[in-house]
Design an enzyme around this catalytic site. Sequence first.
Site, PDB file in Angstrom:
ATOM      1  N   SER A  79      11.100 -47.313 -22.410  1.00  0.00           N
ATOM      2  CA  SER A  79      10.450 -47.496 -23.032  1.00  0.00           C
ATOM      3  C   SER A  79      10.459 -49.296 -23.332  1.00  0.00           C
ATOM      4  O   SER A  79      10.984 -49.838 -22.069  1.00  0.00           O
ATOM      5  CB  SER A  79      10.558 -47.108 -24.363  1.00  0.00           C
ATOM      6  OG  SER A  79      11.703 -47.610 -25.041  1.00  0.00           O
ATOM      7  N   LYS A  80      10.155 -50.129 -23.767  1.00  0.00           N
ATOM      8  CA  LYS A  80       9.954 -51.270 -23.705  1.00  0.00           C
ATOM      9  C   LYS A  80      11.335 -52.351 -23.836  1.00  0.00           C
ATOM     10  O   LYS A  80      11.320 -53.272 -22.790  1.00  0.00           O
ATOM     11  CB  LYS A  80       8.870 -52.354 -24.846  1.00  0.00           C
ATOM     12  CG  LYS A  80       7.140 -52.211 -24.470  1.00  0.00           C
ATOM     13  CD  LYS A  80       7.149 -51.406 -25.283  1.00  0.00           C
ATOM     14  CE  LYS A  80       6.149 -50.658 -25.078  1.00  0.00           C
ATOM     15  NZ  LYS A  80       6.395 -49.512 -25.750  1.00  0.00           N
ATOM     16  N   ARG A  81      11.842 -51.816 -24.828  1.00  0.00           N
ATOM     17  CA  ARG A  81      13.779 -52.425 -24.506  1.00  0.00           C
ATOM     18  C   ARG A  81      14.637 -52.185 -22.703  1.00  0.00           C
ATOM     19  O   ARG A  81      15.630 -52.864 -22.485  1.00  0.00           O
ATOM     20  CB  ARG A  81      14.451 -51.359 -25.597  1.00  0.00           C
ATOM     21  CG  ARG A  81      15.104 -49.833 -25.199  1.00  0.00           C
ATOM     22  CD  ARG A  81      14.658 -49.331 -26.858  1.00  0.00           C
ATOM     23  NE  ARG A  81      15.097 -48.353 -26.985  1.00  0.00           N
ATOM     24  CZ  ARG A  81      16.026 -47.795 -26.196  1.00  0.00           C
ATOM     25  NH1 ARG A  81      17.014 -48.541 -26.008  1.00  0.00           N
ATOM     26  NH2 ARG A  81      15.519 -46.342 -25.634  1.00  0.00           N
TER      27      ARG A  81
END
Length: 475
Positions: free
Chosen positions: A246-248
Amino acid sequence: MEVRTRFAPSPTGYLHIGGARTALFNYLFAKHHSALGGGKFILRIEDTDVARSTEDSTQAILDGMQWLGLNWDEGPYFQSKRFELYKGHAYKFLEMGKAYKCFCTPEELEKRREEALKQGRPPKYDGRCRNNPPSPPLTKGGKEGFAIRFKVPHGITLVKDLIKGNVAFNNDEIEDLVILRSDGTPTYNLCVVVDDATMEITHVIRGDDHLNNTPKQIMLYEAFGYPLPQFAHLPMILGSDKTRLSKRHGATSVMSYKEMGYLPHALVNYLARLGWSYGDQEIFSIHELIEKFSLENVGKSSGVFNPEKLIWLNQHYLKEAKPEELSLLLIPFLETKGYKVSADKRLVNIIKGFQERSKTLVEMAGAAEFYFKEDIQYEEDAAKKFLTPDMATIFEILISRLNSLQALTHEAIEAIFNDIINEKGLKLGKVAQPVRIALTGGKVSPGIFEVIENLGKETTIKRIKKAIEFIKSRN
RNA sequence: GGUCCCAUCGUCUAGAGGCCUAGGACGGAGCCCUCUCAAGGCUUAAACACGGGUUCGAAUCCCGUUGGGACCGCCA
């Protein structure tokens, strides 16, 4: 029979790494079979969630796929344009007694779900509307005030998965799913089945986060009497902490890799090898991927996205690329740095010097900057170390000899340097490095003869003169 | 919590019962080459999660344990 695969993203964001790999595998599988006689790759936009779907996202997904070269043979189809078809199917179920009207409101359902969870019971719909008589009105006007639920039959549903093998589900664990919302819009499970069946998809290749949905869909196929496609559930791509990517975990949008200066084929090659393998081979052309791809060689376990390996592949393809092609790709990156450059012979020659030295096009544009700058700045420590007083005379000699040169060829420049070091009894490094600082401002660059050649006589001499002044002003 | 999936170096993986003293690649370390940085070449450290079976023989088959992941919506 012709193999037909599809990629079916929902337009609620950009094309991300995981979606791109799913698309790639579908593409490769179809193209592999198309080479063998018949294969189509279909793009379908699953935009039934009117609230979350956007046109921008659709465009972003299309852009991402085009950049990667994942060209589709049919579509894009939009589910939002096929609502009547899905609705018809839902109402047919109602008539057949395979579905029923559910008058529970989402709020009630949510409350019951929470309670069940609190009491440790499975948060499953209790089927309280299941025995509602199939009362009229069977209107199709929307705002019906009731949802339509599919009546899950008792029994066992077997998913025959091409990757995971046979997976059995007990239908009693599966709740009666909503196929048509109370606002008259269809839900995911209904739409996929209707679409995959009517679009005659033969192989459903998707992430294994859908494995648990598959028995529901199989039951719908069976209830409609549609033939079942083959299923293949791909393992997930995880981030470095082994949770779903995911984005993180950093950049996950495909187009951000374009912006970071990656070559599309590097990403394709990387993604292909994430979850799929062909012996010990690491490097594949797109042609080889199509030729060699098979579902049998797709692994079952999830994989961690490794940016280091992607960089290596990017560097590899940068190295292998034709400099002429690279020049076209590099120009936009030079332009964002404010340099107006044309794709001429000089740029091609410049690029040759950076192909083995750059990991990305961004890096290449940065490293090549000294060629296009009007005035270069010296790196402080480099100037201090190499632009020393004793270099001034050597620079003078260099200028005069370069001046007398007819043509600024690599060989001629090298000869000049050799003469100087022989006369002075120096090693090449003692001369080359100060010249490098004088010409580029830094300690790192392509070979110094090449730099001089590409910089041209005029600029070279101008910069060396400036270095001499710099030396004198410092002492 | 329930259901389902998964398990070989840090990471991606090869491995279809003897070919395994477990191979390759990225990354790491070292050396060579060298005008810098790269590239390239060579060398090197590093893994079968654990416990039971089955078998003459298990990384490979079976069971369990542990660990990880996904899904459990009128999202897709």
